[in-house]
Design a protein around this motif. Structure first.
Motif, PDB file in Angstrom:
ATOM      1  N   ARG A  29      25.944  28.915 -49.671  1.00 61.47           N
ATOM      2  CA  ARG A  29      25.623  30.147 -48.926  1.00 61.47           C
ATOM      3  C   ARG A  29      26.858  31.035 -48.782  1.00 61.47           C
ATOM      4  NH1 ARG A  29      26.572  31.096 -43.873  1.00 61.47           N
ATOM      5  NH2 ARG A  29      26.851  28.881 -43.382  1.00 61.47           N
ATOM      6  N   LEU A  30      27.996  30.430 -48.423  1.00 63.33           N
ATOM      7  CA  LEU A  30      29.226  31.205 -48.246  1.00 63.33           C
ATOM      8  C   LEU A  30      29.677  31.825 -49.568  1.00 63.33           C
ATOM      9  CD1 LEU A  30      31.174  28.802 -45.865  1.00 63.33           C
ATOM     10  CD2 LEU A  30      30.415  31.118 -45.306  1.00 63.33           C
ATOM     11  N   GLY A  31      29.550  31.055 -50.657  1.00 62.13           N
ATOM     12  CA  GLY A  31      29.938  31.577 -51.958  1.00 62.13           C
ATOM     13  C   GLY A  31      29.103  32.772 -52.365  1.00 62.13           C
ATOM     14  N   LEU A  32      27.805  32.706 -52.115  1.00 59.68           N
ATOM     15  CA  LEU A  32      26.921  33.818 -52.470  1.00 59.68           C
ATOM     16  C   LEU A  32      27.169  35.035 -51.571  1.00 59.68           C
ATOM     17  CD1 LEU A  32      23.614  31.885 -53.171  1.00 59.68           C
ATOM     18  CD2 LEU A  32      24.899  33.270 -54.810  1.00 59.68           C
ATOM     19  N   GLU A  33      27.382  34.786 -50.283  1.00 58.22           N
ATOM     20  CA  GLU A  33      27.689  35.891 -49.366  1.00 58.22           C
ATOM     21  C   GLU A  33      28.967  36.602 -49.803  1.00 58.22           C
ATOM     22  OE1 GLU A  33      27.910  34.349 -45.437  1.00 58.22           O
ATOM     23  OE2 GLU A  33      25.746  34.073 -45.223  1.00 58.22           O
ATOM     24  N   ALA A  34      29.975  35.791 -50.160  1.00 56.17           N
ATOM     25  CA  ALA A  34      31.244  36.372 -50.606  1.00 56.17           C
ATOM     26  C   ALA A  34      31.053  37.153 -51.897  1.00 56.17           C
ATOM     27  CB  ALA A  34      32.277  35.265 -50.801  1.00 56.17           C
ATOM     28  N   PHE A  35      30.246  36.603 -52.794  1.00 54.39           N
ATOM     29  CA  PHE A  35      30.004  37.255 -54.076  1.00 54.39           C
ATOM     30  C   PHE A  35      29.299  38.600 -53.877  1.00 54.39           C
ATOM     31  CE2 PHE A  35      27.714  37.848 -58.093  1.00 54.39           C
ATOM     32  CZ  PHE A  35      28.770  37.734 -58.976  1.00 54.39           C
ATOM     33  N   LEU A  36      28.326  38.647 -52.977  1.00 63.91           N
ATOM     34  CA  LEU A  36      27.621  39.899 -52.698  1.00 63.91           C
ATOM     35  C   LEU A  36      28.561  40.925 -52.066  1.00 63.91           C
ATOM     36  CD1 LEU A  36      24.231  38.487 -51.333  1.00 63.91           C
ATOM     37  CD2 LEU A  36      24.629  39.580 -53.546  1.00 63.91           C
ATOM     38  N   SER A  37      29.474  40.445 -51.218  1.00 59.52           N
ATOM     39  CA  SER A  37      30.461  41.351 -50.621  1.00 59.52           C
ATOM     40  C   SER A  37      31.397  41.908 -51.685  1.00 59.52           C
ATOM     41  CB  SER A  37      31.273  40.619 -49.542  1.00 59.52           C
ATOM     42  OG  SER A  37      30.451  40.268 -48.450  1.00 59.52           O
ATOM     43  N   LEU A  38      31.774  41.059 -52.643  1.00 57.84           N
ATOM     44  CA  LEU A  38      32.631  41.517 -53.733  1.00 57.84           C
ATOM     45  C   LEU A  38      31.910  42.552 -54.587  1.00 57.84           C
ATOM     46  CD1 LEU A  38      34.470  38.317 -54.988  1.00 57.84           C
ATOM     47  CD2 LEU A  38      35.450  40.305 -53.869  1.00 57.84           C
ATOM     48  N   ARG A  39      30.627  42.333 -54.773  1.00 62.84           N
ATOM     49  CA  ARG A  39      29.830  43.309 -55.534  1.00 62.84           C
ATOM     50  C   ARG A  39      29.872  44.662 -54.820  1.00 62.84           C
ATOM     51  NH1 ARG A  39      24.547  44.990 -55.025  1.00 62.84           N
ATOM     52  NH2 ARG A  39      23.542  45.764 -56.941  1.00 62.84           N
ATOM     53  N   ALA A  40      29.662  44.646 -53.513  1.00 59.89           N
ATOM     54  CA  ALA A  40      29.693  45.886 -52.732  1.00 59.89           C
ATOM     55  C   ALA A  40      31.097  46.493 -52.740  1.00 59.89           C
ATOM     56  CB  ALA A  40      29.249  45.610 -51.294  1.00 59.89           C
ATOM     57  N   SER A  41      32.114  45.638 -52.677  1.00 58.47           N
ATOM     58  CA  SER A  41      33.500  46.110 -52.706  1.00 58.47           C
ATOM     59  C   SER A  41      33.826  46.790 -54.031  1.00 58.47           C
ATOM     60  CB  SER A  41      34.463  44.933 -52.472  1.00 58.47           C
ATOM     61  OG  SER A  41      35.798  45.331 -52.634  1.00 58.47           O
ATOM     62  N   THR A  42      33.351  46.200 -55.126  1.00 60.51           N
ATOM     63  CA  THR A  42      33.610  46.759 -56.456  1.00 60.51           C
ATOM     64  C   THR A  42      32.970  48.136 -56.608  1.00 60.51           C
ATOM     65  OG1 THR A  42      33.659  44.515 -57.371  1.00 60.51           O
ATOM     66  CG2 THR A  42      33.405  46.327 -58.932  1.00 60.51           C
ATOM     67  N   VAL A  43      31.719  48.250 -56.171  1.00 63.44           N
ATOM     68  CA  VAL A  43      31.009  49.539 -56.253  1.00 63.44           C
ATOM     69  C   VAL A  43      31.707  50.581 -55.386  1.00 63.44           C
ATOM     70  CG1 VAL A  43      28.845  50.725 -55.750  1.00 63.44           C
ATOM     71  CG2 VAL A  43      28.794  48.459 -56.804  1.00 63.44           C
ATOM     72  N   ALA A  44      32.082  50.201 -54.164  1.00 66.10           N
ATOM     73  CA  ALA A  44      32.743  51.129 -53.244  1.00 66.10           C
ATOM     74  C   ALA A  44      34.094  51.573 -53.788  1.00 66.10           C
ATOM     75  CB  ALA A  44      32.911  50.476 -51.870  1.00 66.10           C
ATOM     76  N   ALA A  45      34.831  50.643 -54.395  1.00 70.00           N
ATOM     77  CA  ALA A  45      36.151  50.974 -54.950  1.00 70.00           C
ATOM     78  C   ALA A  45      36.029  52.007 -56.056  1.00 70.00           C
ATOM     79  CB  ALA A  45      36.841  49.714 -55.469  1.00 70.00           C
ATOM     80  N   PHE A  46      35.054  51.836 -56.923  1.00 69.92           N
ATOM     81  CA  PHE A  46      34.905  52.771 -58.032  1.00 69.92           C
ATOM     82  C   PHE A  46      34.334  54.108 -57.581  1.00 69.92           C
ATOM     83  CE2 PHE A  46      33.955  53.841 -62.521  1.00 69.92           C
ATOM     84  CZ  PHE A  46      35.175  53.471 -63.048  1.00 69.92           C
ATOM     85  N   GLN A  47      33.728  54.137 -56.399  1.00 73.81           N
ATOM     86  CA  GLN A  47      33.243  55.398 -55.822  1.00 73.81           C
ATOM     87  C   GLN A  47      34.290  56.030 -54.907  1.00 73.81           C
ATOM     88  OE1 GLN A  47      29.592  54.207 -53.933  1.00 73.81           O
ATOM     89  NE2 GLN A  47      28.384  54.466 -55.805  1.00 73.81           N
ATOM     90  N   SER A  48      35.509  55.455 -54.919  1.00 76.42           N
ATOM     91  CA  SER A  48      36.649  55.943 -54.136  1.00 76.42           C
ATOM     92  C   SER A  48      36.447  55.811 -52.628  1.00 76.42           C
ATOM     93  CB  SER A  48      36.958  57.415 -54.481  1.00 76.42           C
ATOM     94  OG  SER A  48      37.305  57.529 -55.842  1.00 76.42           O
ATOM     95  N   ASP A  49      35.508  54.960 -52.207  1.00 81.65           N
ATOM     96  CA  ASP A  49      35.330  54.673 -50.784  1.00 81.65           C
ATOM     97  C   ASP A  49      36.214  53.470 -50.446  1.00 81.65           C
ATOM     98  OD1 ASP A  49      34.550  54.297 -48.206  1.00 81.65           O
ATOM     99  OD2 ASP A  49      32.396  54.160 -48.610  1.00 81.65           O
ATOM    100  N   LEU A  50      37.506  53.725 -50.295  1.00 80.79           N
ATOM    101  CA  LEU A  50      38.468  52.637 -50.147  1.00 80.79           C
ATOM    102  C   LEU A  50      38.305  51.904 -48.825  1.00 80.79           C
ATOM    103  CD1 LEU A  50      41.697  54.258 -51.633  1.00 80.79           C
ATOM    104  CD2 LEU A  50      39.926  52.920 -52.768  1.00 80.79           C
TER     105      LEU A  50
END
Length: 227
Positions: A29-50
Motif C-alpha cells: 500500500r505504501l509503495g503504491l501511494e508513493a508511486f501515485l504521489s511521484l506520478r503527480a509530482s512528475t506531472v506538476a514538475a513538467f507543468q512548472s507547478d514546483l
C-alpha cells in the motif's frame, strides 16, 4: 499430548503468518501511494507547478522510506525465501523493483525541481550561467529517470493490484515520453548555450528587410543590427 503440543505450537505460527501478511500489505500500500504521489509530482514538475511537485515528492519519499523499513525489517526473511518460489518470488521481486524505481524517480524529480528553482532564483546571473545550472541538474535527472524506467519494466503487471494496473501501464508510456521531453529540453539548453556564447564569443549580423519593397531574399535590406 501430541494434539496439545500441535495446537499450542500453531498459535505462534498463525500469529507470525498474520503479522507477515499485514506487513506485506502495508508495504504494498505504501509503495503504491508513493508511486501515485511521484506520478503527480512528475506531472506538476513538467507543468512548472514546483510547489505542488515538491509537496508530492516529499510525501512520496516518506512513504517509500516507511515501505523500505517494512521490507528491510519485518519482511527481510520472507524476501530472502520468497525469491526462490515461482509465484510468490515474482511478486516480491516486483515489489522491490517498484520501490527501487520509485527511489530513482524521486531522485530524478529532485534534480529537476531543484534545477528549475535555482534558474528562477538566479535572475541576476548571465543567461549562459543559468543554462549551465539547468544542464547540470537535467543531466543528473535523466540518468535517474532512465534507471527508474528500467526497473519499472521489470515489474510484473500481475504484482500490481488490479485497480491500478491500467494506471500503471499508462504511466509507463507517459513516463517514457516524459524522459524524451527532458532529453529534448537538455539538448535545447545546450543549443541556446552555444548560440548565446556559452563556449566562445559570438557575433551575429541581423539584417532587416522591408517586405513592401520586394527583393529575392524577401525585401529591401534597409538597416541592420549587430548582436
Amino acid at each position: 499430548l501430541v494434539i496439545i503440543l500441535a495446537l499450542t505450537a500453531s498459535f505462534p505460527a498463525v500469529g507470525y503468518y498474520k503479522h507477515l501478511r499485514a506487513a506485506e500489505e502495508a508495504a504494498e500500500r505504501l509503495g503504491l501511494e508513493a508511486f501515485l504521489s511521484l506520478r503527480a509530482s512528475t506531472v506538476a514538475a513538467f507543468q512548472s507547478d514546483l510547489g505542488q511537485a515538491g509537496q508530492e515528492l516529499t510525501y512520496a519519499l516518506q512513504s517509500f522510506s516507511r515501505a523500505e523499513d517494512i521490507m528491510g525489517k519485518d519482511l527481510k526473511l520472507l524476501v530472502t525465501v520468497a525469491k526462490f518460489l515461482p509465484i510468490i518470488g515474482t511478486k516480491v521481486e516486483s515489489q522491490q523493483n517498484l520501490l527501487i524505481a520509485g527511489n530513482h524517480l524521486a531522485l530524478g524529480n529532485t534534480y529537476f525541481i531543484k534545477g528549475v528553482e535555482e534558474v528562477e532564483s538566479q535572475a541576476t546571473l548571465a543567461l549562459t550561467d543559468r543554462l549551465a545550472i539547468l544542464q547540470n541538474h537535467l543531466r543528473g535527472a535523466i540518468v535517474q529517470y532512465k534507471e527508474a524506467l528500467n526497473y519499472l519494466n521489470r515489474v510484473d503487471l500481475e504484482a500490481v493490484p488490479l485497480e491500478y494496473q491500467k494506471l500503471f501501464l499508462e504511466f509507463k508510456v507517459l513516463f517514457a515520453a516524459f524522459i524524451d521531453d527532458v532529453e529534448d529540453l537538455f539538448e535545447l539548453s545546450q543549443t541556446f548555450d552555444t548560440i548565446f556564447g556559452g563556449d566562445s564569443f559570438r557575433r551575429y549580423l541581423i539584417v532587416f528587410q522591408n517586405h513592401h519593397e520586394l527583393r529575392p531574399t524577401g525585401g529591401f535590406m534597409g538597416s541592420f543590427a549587430v548582436l
